[in-house]
Design an enzyme around this catalytic site. Sequence first.
Site, short mmCIF file in Angstrom:
data_model
loop_
_atom_site.label_atom_id
_atom_site.label_comp_id
_atom_site.label_asym_id
_atom_site.label_seq_id
_atom_site.Cartn_x
_atom_site.Cartn_y
_atom_site.Cartn_z
CG ASN A 80 -1.91 -0.79 0.93
OD1 ASN A 80 -2.33 -1.44 -0.16
ND2 ASN A 80 -3.06 -0.63 1.93
CG MET A 81 -0.49 4.98 -2.17
SD MET A 81 0.54 5.89 -3.07
CE MET A 81 0.30 5.63 -4.73
CE LYS A 82 -2.79 2.48 5.95
NZ LYS A 82 -3.89 2.71 6.69
N GLY A 83 2.10 2.27 3.20
CA GLY A 83 2.93 1.36 4.06
C GLY A 83 2.96 1.24 5.40
#
Lengths: 247, 247, 519, 519
Positions: free
Chosen positions: B127-130
């Site tokens: 995911n983007m946010k990691g």
Amino acid sequence: MANVIRPYGDTLDDGKVQLSFTLPVPDGPRGREAARLSVLGWGFKDCEVVHSAAVSDEFSFYVAYATTEAGLDYDLVQSAEVHSEDQVMSMDETNDYIRAKLGRKIVLVGACTGFDAHTVGIDAVMNMKGYNHHFGLERYPMIEAYNLGAQVPNEKLIEFAARVKADAILVSQIVTQKDVHVENMTQFIELLEARGERGRFVCIAGGPRISNKFAVELGYDAGFGKGTYAEHVATFVAKKLVEKSLA
Amino acid sequence: MANVIRPYGDTLDDGKVQLSFTLPVPDGPRGREAARLSVLGWGFKDCEVVHSAAVSDEFSFYVAYATTEAGLDYDLVQSAEVHSEDQVMSMDETNDYIRAKLGRKIVLVGACTGFDAHTVGIDAVMNMKGYNHHFGLERYPMIEAYNLGAQVPNEKLIEFAARVKADAILVSQIVTQKDVHVENMTQFIELLEARGERGRFVCIAGGPRISNKFAVELGYDAGFGKGTYAEHVATFVAKKLVEKSLA
Amino acid sequence: MRNKLGLSKERIDRARELAERIALPVLDFVAGHTTVTVERAALRLIGADGSNADGAPVPNLVVDQLKGQLESGALAPYVNALLRSGGGVGELNAKIAGGLKVTDFPLGDRAAVRRKTEELVAEGLKRVGLSRKHREAKLEEWKDRNSKPLLYLIVATGNIYEDVKQAQAAALKGADVIAVIRTTAQSLLDYVPYGATTEGFGGTYATQENFRIMRAALDEVAEREKRYIWLTNYASGLCMPEIAAMGAIERLDMMLNDSMYGILFRDINMYRTFVDQKFSRMINAYAGITINTGEDNYLTTSDAFEKANTVLASQFLNERFAYAAGMPARLMGLGHAMEMEPGIENGFLYELAQAQMAREIFPEAPLKYMPPTKFMSGDIFKGHVMDSMFNFISKATDQGIHLLGMLTEAIHTPFMMDRFLGLESAKYVMNSMAGFSDEIEFREGGIVKTRANKVLEETVVFLEEIAQKGLLDSIAQGLFADVKRPKDGGKGLEGLVKKGPEYWNPVEDELKKALGLAR
Amino acid sequence: MRNKLGLSKERIDRARELAERIALPVLDFVAGHTTVTVERAALRLIGADGSNADGAPVPNLVVDQLKGQLESGALAPYVNALLRSGGGVGELNAKIAGGLKVTDFPLGDRAAVRRKTEELVAEGLKRVGLSRKHREAKLEEWKDRNSKPLLYLIVATGNIYEDVKQAQAAALKGADVIAVIRTTAQSLLDYVPYGATTEGFGGTYATQENFRIMRAALDEVAEREKRYIWLTNYASGLCMPEIAAMGAIERLDMMLNDSMYGILFRDINMYRTFVDQKFSRMINAYAGITINTGEDNYLTTSDAFEKANTVLASQFLNERFAYAAGMPARLMGLGHAMEMEPGIENGFLYELAQAQMAREIFPEAPLKYMPPTKFMSGDIFKGHVMDSMFNFISKATDQGIHLLGMLTEAIHTPFMMDRFLGLESAKYVMNSMAGFSDEIEFREGGIVKTRANKVLEETVVFLEEIAQKGLLDSIAQGLFADVKRPKDGGKGLEGLVKKGPEYWNPVEDELKKALGLAR
Ligand code: B12
Ligand code: B12
Ligand SMILES: Cc1ncc(COP(=O)(O)O)c(C=O)c1O
Ligand SMILES: Cc1ncc(COP(=O)(O)O)c(C=O)c1O
């Protein structure tokens, strides 16, 4: 037929064991692999290192779960403790037994010896009020008990015991770090032997890290560990004295 | 010269290890002795059973401290993990590397497969946010990442990967009870091989109980466990693809 | 239990009002639909049971045969076949398992079918009623013998016989509730397997026979210990009404049953879930089974500190849907969990605030409090301490059902010793601070009061937003648990059936009557 | 820190009054006596050091030579010998170690001896003053870097070099205070061994060289971490004043030092102890060393619930004796412990009451709170949880010095990993409920308030009894710790000396002056 047992995680014979230990290496992937290989090196079949942490720059801590395939034949296992619970006589039974079989009071002398200052253990066994709702030896009508306290040199203890014509000597040892107790306990037996008096006394050792096996190896008649109450000791001494009187 | 290490309690090489386990026998003196003998049976030199308790009428729990004499030559120990921290490239470094060495975006497809419904792990990596302040693969300009979520059948995953012309497939497996993951992970590789497409993809496995060693044994290119971040995976895949492109 | 947080009654009422408004359109939809598993559950309650040689259950065989005509309900055709084929229910089940099709018999004397069905429904519900009475009598007989909160432990060996050993050991050592975990894949099966099972991953199958085996095992311990042992399973997944029915018959005492868990965490279609859920809750309510809702799960995919309001919002929704199914508050084991990152300064106080808030807003509900799971790690020693803090908060805020934390949560499904250590530790902590809740007050303007009031306020705002959007769209947009589910996506949609004009389900009718439900 | 218990100020004042009355006759006795170790301590402060080939320390050689004439003090003869033999203190020490007797020199020019002695005393005390200033400067420089309470850990390997490794590791991981445990037998030695030592049981010897080695090791970590690391040892046993002197010189920061511990737990003669103690406390006070008193020990031989009042009574007495030695409250690490049986219902609340009570009665003292020890068992998992409850109470009641519990307390002196786990767990718990103390109030009439007030009342009654009987007789009758000690029994009585008319001890005089003491 052998009755082989293994550790139980959640399935019979899965052999699951939890371990934790420190290694003198830095934390990291190589440390974790060292931990895993160490566990395998101790004889486990599988090992998962589930946690590692740096304890300092040079030491690291590990938690692991391992699987053992080694089994133990439970049929061959015998209790290493002095007696099983069902052989222990109550205070009243012991007194009756002493009265009937020996016909006289028996004399016990106890102390925590050497530099050891822990009195709570020997008090628990000897003091009137006892421990955990189990009365101590001083409360037994057919026992005369002397508690010399802690930090008692072996010489003093033996002399006192000889003076009051003790039947048994009780030695308490709590501090075991660097095997300090081994030396002290050995010296006690050697002193007695040097005086030619080993046969005169039933010798009992006790303490949280003292096992019966260990005490017997050092030349005592018995050893008592955690969870000991006066009745365990009284039962053993009374029976032993009766045995001696018959021999 | 060998650099032999042993567990450290409070003195170098004292070999102290803590253990706990359950035995399928009742608690009591005999159980405790069985516990002690078991530990010795696993290869330890000394063992003290410091605690025992009844878990039920037929099972008992033990805590023990044991001493091992076995040493491990630390010089021979190599990290079993994919790479050491200092080889890992940052997000920017990876992008530059891909740009320079491959000159095109790389395509990754990931999923938590089989009946496994744990998305958090694969999301953390993708995911983007990691996760833990480490951005996920979707954030990498030079990576096109598809995350198919959880409970994805192997067939579906492979078909999707083929469709989007993926360079690498990321398989997440969290549930490992009774080795359910072994079967599923093996089937994945077999399916690829049956389709003659194993060579087409870099195959990565991950999950808290997945080690690199284990994944490689099953035929994956690498395996990633606890504490994995996107950069670990990105570094490995990028380098592997460059290696492949050169071969 | 004293109210200590000074929560605004007006805000609480507003939240309940919003929950009601949110639930209304969903319940309208539910009223007009049935599903394959609702029909199978009704069949089960009138006696359909057994399976064919391939393991396909009789209720499934019947419902499959009725494909296309399920809009009228499955009971009439089944009972019609019973009357036509002669013999009892058991014989009919055997025949169906052998290949007989209920659709082979033309629908005959409607009145006779009606009478017979009603008779069977009465019988079935009587059996459930007896289970319920038995539980109530035992709870009365052994009053005050259970811990407060109830100590709840799971067994998950994957083998019912191994589960029995572990469950009995746990119960003997003080567990009040045993939850038997199902195998990983079961919630996605559109049938309930048959018979005793010894396989599965992370648990074994929920089957009626397994329920029976575990029930007997726990009753044995209960009699020995003079302490009622509650049995729990999952009325969740694609077969939630059937499992509720089986549980009602075999005297399960609790069921995991959440209005949105299946949608969010199992990708089950939302229409299907809402329809199944209402029927399953009616059965639970009738059987006196306490439900456990699944708000704790949200916190595994979204942040417990940030998204605390979504938990409270879901509790209001679960409450509303449960009331709508005729369930009294005392059966609502509303869920929540201690899932904040353990490194948060004053995290203990925030968790205390959340737990106390739930307690005060739902005073009658036996709240189900879940231990830390997400931030548990391989460090079992730290994990054990985190669980102790959880034990503390649970007792300090008078929770109803206390799921015991396991120090090995991040590693494996519990070993026998893990469970033992969890129990020992909870008993020690809870006894040692038993009077705490009575003892303390929170400072005006302090962390606890401020936090609780803030979360309540955020919940109202959140519910307003959902009321605006509609529940289904809110789920579709990922407002819960950071998970997005399209309305027409997910598993099981094909099992949803619009009720026809002839729809007839006397089990539903009887339940409604008994539970005092208008619709 | 807010007062929350509503303790009666009148009762607290009464207890202080009684403590003063009880201490008075003891202090009268003390004023008229010296002991071999008081003299040796004075000698050490003016430079006597080193040991002979048999390991007998120079201060002991001097004092032994003065047998029979010690009533005049040891300083004059030593300095006389210094002047007579020519050369510096180091040379004199070497000669004494080689066999020289200070008594061989007839006492010469008294004025010269006086002047030289005063010069040496000033030098010695200056050195101590510099140590003190260094500590204060570093504490100021690294303000707010230590934990609150200070996290206190022991090392006890029995080898100073191994101790260093473990101490540094602990300090790096967050320990604020390192206590180096002495070997089991040292407190009964009437001399202080010399040099670095690598042996001992349950600890190694307290020697000046060991102090120096450990001090340097901890300063190293402190610089790296920018956090002052406190070093602790024991000014206790037969040589308490000498160890205080050595600690003062080598910048130890804390010393275990109790008015009655030696009597009760080491069977040291009571007269001897009281005399030694006063002198040792004057040194500590001057050096800015925080003392740690030993009330916790009482609870190992008597019951913590029943005898809670003896702990508070002893705290009042320790406070009084410390004031009498010129010590300010902020150096009084009054001791207490969490030692109630873990199975007591609401034991947590009773312990909380006790800890909060001590906090409110001694608001300036950096209370030293000790972890459970007596009821720790081989069950390390339970022990770890007990320690967590202890960590909780300590932070919740704002203790000053927090001795970390070890999960292996009942098994062995701490392994490196035990210490690590103790630290990790304390840091987690204390951070997680950091604001708790500020957050809560206790209910009027609840367990906590009732208990605290009851213990205070019982303490006053107990002190009244002691005031009646006299302290020495009270000890003889076993009123403390259930241990009886005859007045003239115990070790070390032979080292007690009545001060003669010529008694001269300028170290004592200077300390009194600096500390503002009348006598
Ligand atoms: C209380 C205590 C003290 C008190 C002792 C007070 C007193 N008057 O006894 C004080 C504070 C003085 C103390 C001091 C020290 N202690 Co200490 N202490 C303890 C503690 C907390 C409890 C011991 C206890 O009272 N147990 C309760 C009694 C009832 O149990 P028990 O002793 O096991 O006795 C039972 C059985 O073992 C058996 N038993 C015992 N003796 C005998 C004898 C006979 C004949 C029989 C039949 C049975 C028997 O029956 C008893 C009843 O069931 C233990 C830790 C722990 N939780 O165990 C540490 C502990 C024993 N102490 C320890 C140490 C190292 C010390 C010190 C050396 C520390 C130091 N360097 O300053 C000092 C010095 C003491 C000395 N010179 O011996 C270590 C020992 C480590 C080791 N294995 O070597 C322990 C384990 C703590 C630790 N983890 O470091 N201690
Ligand atoms: C959250 C959670 C759930 C949630 C999942 C929600 C979701 N959407 O993901 C819910 C509540 C739904 C759930 C359900 C179940 N769970 Co669960 N769950 C957990 C829990 C608490 C946390 C997992 C987690 O999110 N970790 C955080 C992430 C970030 O860590 P991670 O997964 O390890 O991922 C990291 C690495 O492993 C790696 N990684 C992971 N995947 C991949 C892939 C690639 C390609 C790479 C490179 C790296 C990588 O990188 C990640 C970041 O560092 C764990 C316990 C625990 N504390 O670990 C149990 C746990 C994993 N669950 C477990 C079980 C058994 C179940 C159930 C089967 C229980 C049941 N019978 O009902 C069910 C069913 C699930 C199913 N069918 O799979 C067991 C597994 C036991 C085992 N070893 O087999 C655990 C360990 C709990 C336990 N002790 O019993 N669970
Ligand atoms: C409400 C609810 N239902 C069901 C489950 C488990 O579901 P499944 O059987 O789908 O894994 C959970 C998770 O623990 C839950 O909280
Ligand atoms: C005040 C005080 N002095 C000394 C000690 C230790 O003394 P010793 O060196 O005599 O074992 C303790 C025990 O921990 C203590 O509390």
